[in-house]
Design a protein around this motif. Structure first.
Motif, PDB file in Angstrom:
ATOM      1  N   LEU A   1       0.824  -1.207   0.000  1.00 45.06           N
ATOM      2  CA  LEU A   1       0.000   0.000   0.000  1.00 45.06           C
ATOM      3  C   LEU A   1       0.861   1.261   0.000  1.00 45.06           C
ATOM      4  O   LEU A   1       0.640   2.179  -0.789  1.00 45.06           O
ATOM      5  N   VAL A   2       1.847   1.282   0.866  1.00 44.46           N
ATOM      6  CA  VAL A   2       2.718   2.455   0.947  1.00 44.46           C
ATOM      7  C   VAL A   2       3.515   2.619  -0.337  1.00 44.46           C
ATOM      8  O   VAL A   2       3.598   3.710  -0.905  1.00 44.46           O
ATOM      9  N   ARG A   3       4.075   1.489  -0.803  1.00 37.00           N
ATOM     10  CA  ARG A   3       4.872   1.558  -2.030  1.00 37.00           C
ATOM     11  C   ARG A   3       4.049   2.061  -3.204  1.00 37.00           C
ATOM     12  O   ARG A   3       4.510   2.866  -4.010  1.00 37.00           O
ATOM     13  N   ALA A   4       2.816   1.569  -3.294  1.00 41.42           N
ATOM     14  CA  ALA A   4       1.970   1.944  -4.430  1.00 41.42           C
ATOM     15  C   ALA A   4       1.448   3.366  -4.285  1.00 41.42           C
ATOM     16  O   ALA A   4       1.357   4.104  -5.263  1.00 41.42           O
ATOM     17  N   GLY A   5       1.102   3.750  -3.067  1.00 39.46           N
ATOM     18  CA  GLY A   5       0.403   5.009  -2.887  1.00 39.46           C
ATOM     19  C   GLY A   5       1.260   6.228  -2.626  1.00 39.46           C
ATOM     20  O   GLY A   5       0.954   7.327  -3.092  1.00 39.46           O
ATOM     21  N   GLN A   6       2.343   6.014  -1.901  1.00 39.96           N
ATOM     22  CA  GLN A   6       3.214   7.135  -1.494  1.00 39.96           C
ATOM     23  C   GLN A   6       3.530   8.102  -2.635  1.00 39.96           C
ATOM     24  O   GLN A   6       3.363   9.310  -2.493  1.00 39.96           O
ATOM     25  N   PRO A   7       3.984   7.576  -3.796  1.00 43.54           N
ATOM     26  CA  PRO A   7       4.387   8.483  -4.865  1.00 43.54           C
ATOM     27  C   PRO A   7       3.264   9.370  -5.408  1.00 43.54           C
ATOM     28  O   PRO A   7       3.532  10.399  -6.026  1.00 43.54           O
ATOM     29  N   PHE A   8       2.025   8.985  -5.168  1.00 39.37           N
ATOM     30  CA  PHE A   8       0.923   9.758  -5.737  1.00 39.37           C
ATOM     31  C   PHE A   8       0.422  10.872  -4.820  1.00 39.37           C
ATOM     32  O   PHE A   8      -0.293  11.764  -5.273  1.00 39.37           O
ATOM     33  N   LEU A   9       0.805  10.808  -3.570  1.00 36.27           N
ATOM     34  CA  LEU A   9       0.260  11.791  -2.627  1.00 36.27           C
ATOM     35  C   LEU A   9       0.643  13.220  -2.999  1.00 36.27           C
ATOM     36  O   LEU A   9      -0.175  14.134  -2.956  1.00 36.27           O
ATOM     37  N   LYS A  10       1.890  13.388  -3.388  1.00 40.93           N
ATOM     38  CA  LYS A  10       2.352  14.725  -3.750  1.00 40.93           C
ATOM     39  C   LYS A  10       1.650  15.209  -5.020  1.00 40.93           C
ATOM     40  O   LYS A  10       1.210  16.359  -5.100  1.00 40.93           O
ATOM     41  N   LYS A  11       1.557  14.301  -5.977  1.00 46.25           N
ATOM     42  CA  LYS A  11       0.869  14.658  -7.225  1.00 46.25           C
ATOM     43  C   LYS A  11      -0.570  15.065  -6.945  1.00 46.25           C
ATOM     44  O   LYS A  11      -1.063  16.058  -7.481  1.00 46.25           O
ATOM     45  N   LEU A  12      -1.219  14.296  -6.116  1.00 48.26           N
ATOM     46  CA  LEU A  12      -2.595  14.605  -5.753  1.00 48.26           C
ATOM     47  C   LEU A  12      -2.676  16.005  -5.125  1.00 48.26           C
ATOM     48  O   LEU A  12      -3.529  16.817  -5.489  1.00 48.26           O
ATOM     49  N   ALA A  13      -1.763  16.267  -4.216  1.00 51.48           N
ATOM     50  CA  ALA A  13      -1.733  17.586  -3.569  1.00 51.48           C
ATOM     51  C   ALA A  13      -1.581  18.692  -4.601  1.00 51.48           C
ATOM     52  O   ALA A  13      -2.262  19.727  -4.547  1.00 51.48           O
ATOM     53  N   ASN A  14      -0.685  18.474  -5.556  1.00 50.66           N
ATOM     54  CA  ASN A  14      -0.423  19.508  -6.560  1.00 50.66           C
ATOM     55  C   ASN A  14      -1.606  19.744  -7.494  1.00 50.66           C
ATOM     56  O   ASN A  14      -1.796  20.845  -7.996  1.00 50.66           O
ATOM     57  N   GLU A  15      -2.386  18.696  -7.718  1.00 47.29           N
ATOM     58  CA  GLU A  15      -3.504  18.841  -8.646  1.00 47.29           C
ATOM     59  C   GLU A  15      -4.789  19.297  -7.988  1.00 47.29           C
ATOM     60  O   GLU A  15      -5.739  19.658  -8.672  1.00 47.29           O
ATOM     61  N   ASN A  16      -4.813  19.262  -6.663  1.00 51.38           N
ATOM     62  CA  ASN A  16      -6.002  19.741  -5.973  1.00 51.38           C
ATOM     63  C   ASN A  16      -6.130  21.258  -6.139  1.00 51.38           C
ATOM     64  O   ASN A  16      -5.123  21.958  -6.200  1.00 51.38           O
ATOM     65  N   PRO A  17      -7.359  21.772  -6.214  1.00 50.99           N
ATOM     66  CA  PRO A  17      -7.562  23.201  -6.483  1.00 50.99           C
ATOM     67  C   PRO A  17      -7.136  24.103  -5.310  1.00 50.99           C
ATOM     68  O   PRO A  17      -6.874  25.283  -5.515  1.00 50.99           O
ATOM     69  N   ILE A  18      -7.105  23.568  -4.109  1.00 51.09           N
ATOM     70  CA  ILE A  18      -6.667  24.363  -2.948  1.00 51.09           C
ATOM     71  C   ILE A  18      -5.700  23.527  -2.118  1.00 51.09           C
ATOM     72  O   ILE A  18      -5.623  22.307  -2.298  1.00 51.09           O
ATOM     73  N   THR A  19      -4.967  24.185  -1.223  1.00 49.78           N
ATOM     74  CA  THR A  19      -3.949  23.454  -0.443  1.00 49.78           C
ATOM     75  C   THR A  19      -4.615  22.359   0.386  1.00 49.78           C
ATOM     76  O   THR A  19      -5.710  22.533   0.901  1.00 49.78           O
ATOM     77  N   SER A  20      -3.891  21.241   0.521  1.00 48.74           N
ATOM     78  CA  SER A  20      -4.505  20.065   1.132  1.00 48.74           C
ATOM     79  C   SER A  20      -3.490  19.198   1.854  1.00 48.74           C
ATOM     80  O   SER A  20      -2.284  19.314   1.645  1.00 48.74           O
ATOM     81  N   VAL A  21      -4.020  18.353   2.702  1.00 52.72           N
ATOM     82  CA  VAL A  21      -3.235  17.261   3.274  1.00 52.72           C
ATOM     83  C   VAL A  21      -3.792  15.989   2.658  1.00 52.72           C
ATOM     84  O   VAL A  21      -5.002  15.802   2.624  1.00 52.72           O
ATOM     85  N   ASN A  22      -2.908  15.137   2.169  1.00 53.62           N
ATOM     86  CA  ASN A  22      -3.365  13.936   1.490  1.00 53.62           C
ATOM     87  C   ASN A  22      -2.844  12.709   2.203  1.00 53.62           C
ATOM     88  O   ASN A  22      -1.671  12.632   2.535  1.00 53.62           O
ATOM     89  N   VAL A  23      -3.742  11.788   2.414  1.00 53.27           N
ATOM     90  CA  VAL A  23      -3.462  10.723   3.363  1.00 53.27           C
ATOM     91  C   VAL A  23      -3.823   9.341   2.812  1.00 53.27           C
ATOM     92  O   VAL A  23      -4.855   9.148   2.188  1.00 53.27           O
TER      93      VAL A  23
END
Lengths: 260, 260
Positions: A77-99
DNA sequence: TCTATTTTTTTTATATTTTGAGAAATTAAT
DNA sequence: ATTAATTTCTCAAAATATAAAAAAAATAGA
């Protein structure tokens, strides 16, 4: 006290608030003779699960850092998901915490998180922290994928304010399950709102969620479609990668088993 | 196999390369009957030190994430040093990896690291990884603060290529101790160079180092003064903060002891 | 430095726990 | 439904942990 419990009880004394203990303090706290505790502590120091600090205090040892690292680099789960958290944050319309969070026993544990640099408030979701099962979108997206007796057992361990509350929770769960995502407001941290989707992999026994948390003040209704689109897209991507990792693992085990 | 070893031996099978095991595999590997292993593994699953995955495989459990978090937020060295790593990176004249490491048993373990975003190469220094005691500036800045019998014991556990090598190592150690900092080139990772200063706190039993690692290609001689200045300044700052944290801890323990 | 105090280790007989082989039960796969 | 694989259970023998007291070692204080 016997078996692993003997050791676990000592480890469980250590917390963020109280991170060092003397043998005497442990012995008092567990109502066990100090000579016994001395022996056990020595064993654990040798195994690097505890280490001695100054003033005859002991604290958690390096083994936890080591094994944590192994999990971090090998947990699907961590290996698969970790790399996407930052991308998700960057694509969100407002600042966010992604978990990324998953079910552990009767709790939900955050296993990876990424906070936009400009996100100011502290959230309760930080890697390694246990979260309540019935509050917040992060948790709900996990529990909504559980059904039948298992769900009943989990729910029965929780303290709802009233039977009415419990009914409502189950009703919301059902409708969220249909929609495929969750939204909650201020259930865990005041002034914050959360959106979440489920992540699962039956074969690997993963029951998890991907969530984005925002400041209520930043949020406008027009942001919602993009937020859901992002979560859904990345949620599917994470599941796809988990599956690839699963296949890699299987392949690896097949190879090593046929050789050795 | 007795005491904590019983459990430790099982945990030690898990690695980054091989992160899931079946009971049968464990039993073969440790040459213990599977009924015994089943019992032990069940205990550890209940304590969350292992968790069951698919296909009757088991992997490291959430307890490690939990305790790692406690260390991260309570270890004096990490608490004191972590916040400065980024600052150090930003003030260095070229991109760098900045590392807090400490002595654990006969190894050096990185306990916190910060890599400049633009630093491309991977280094061996990542949080939780064990590093050799006698190679690299990071390690040398730790071992150079150790003297007498303790140093002898540690050194005797290492395999030097020759007695000549050992002598030279001790000679370098002595001169670095005088200078107050270390420099090494390519001892751990090819194409990288490291600079390091010692960090210590007797009362807390901390024997550590702060280091900056650079690409050899980026490095010019004129960078050296600033690099040393930064390391020295931040090294002292970290020590100062460790001391403050120590006093906080003492105060806290004093309070809790006098109340309870 | 010497002394007093605290922390840690060692030593015991006794009580408790772990062990492991095989049988039984459960679960998963065909 | 059958077979295979995984997991739990049982129990007597063997091994280990326990705790109290004493000894030793380390640490702090004068």
């Amino acid at each position: 006290m016997s078996g692993f419990q003997r050791y676990k009880k000592i480890l469980d004394l250590f917390s963020e608030e109280r991170s060092s203990w003397t043998v005497l303090e442990i012995s008092k706290s567990l109502k066990s003779p100090s000579s016994t505790i001395y022996r056990i502590v020595r064993e654990m120091v040798m195994a690097e699960f505890l280490e001695s600090a100054s003033g005859s205090y002991f604290r958690l040892g390096p083994a936890f850092i080591k094994f944590n690292r192994i999990i971090k680099f090998s947990d699907p789960l961590v290996r698969a998901g970790q790399p996407f958290l930052k991308k998700l944050a960057n694509e969100n319309p407002i600042t966010s915490v992604n978990v990324l969070a998953r079910l552990y026993g009767n709790n939900v544990m955050c296993v990876a998180d990424y906070k936009s640099p400009s996100f100011k408030k502290n959230t309760s979701y930080q890697r390694g922290k246990l979260m309540p099962l019935i509050y917040g979108a992060t948790s709900r997206a996990i529990i909504m994928q559980i059904t039948g007796k298992r769900l009943e057992d989990l729910i029965n361990l929780e303290n709802f304010k009233s039977d009415e509350d419990k009914k409502n929770f189950l009703k919301d769960l059902k409708s969220d399950r249909k929609k495929g995502y969750c939204f909650t407001e201020g259930q865990v941290d005041k002034g914050l709102i959360g959106f979440a989707v489920s992540i699962s992999n039956k074969k690997l026994g993963i029951e998890a969620s991907l969530s984005s948390i925002f400041n209520l003040d930043d949020f406008l209704l027009e942001h919602e479609p993009l937020i859901y689109a992002n979560l859904t897209t990345y949620g599917l991507l994470v599941e796809k990668y988990i599956n690839e990792i699963f296949e890699d693992i299987q392949k690896y085990h097949h190879e090593t088993n046929s050789i050795g």
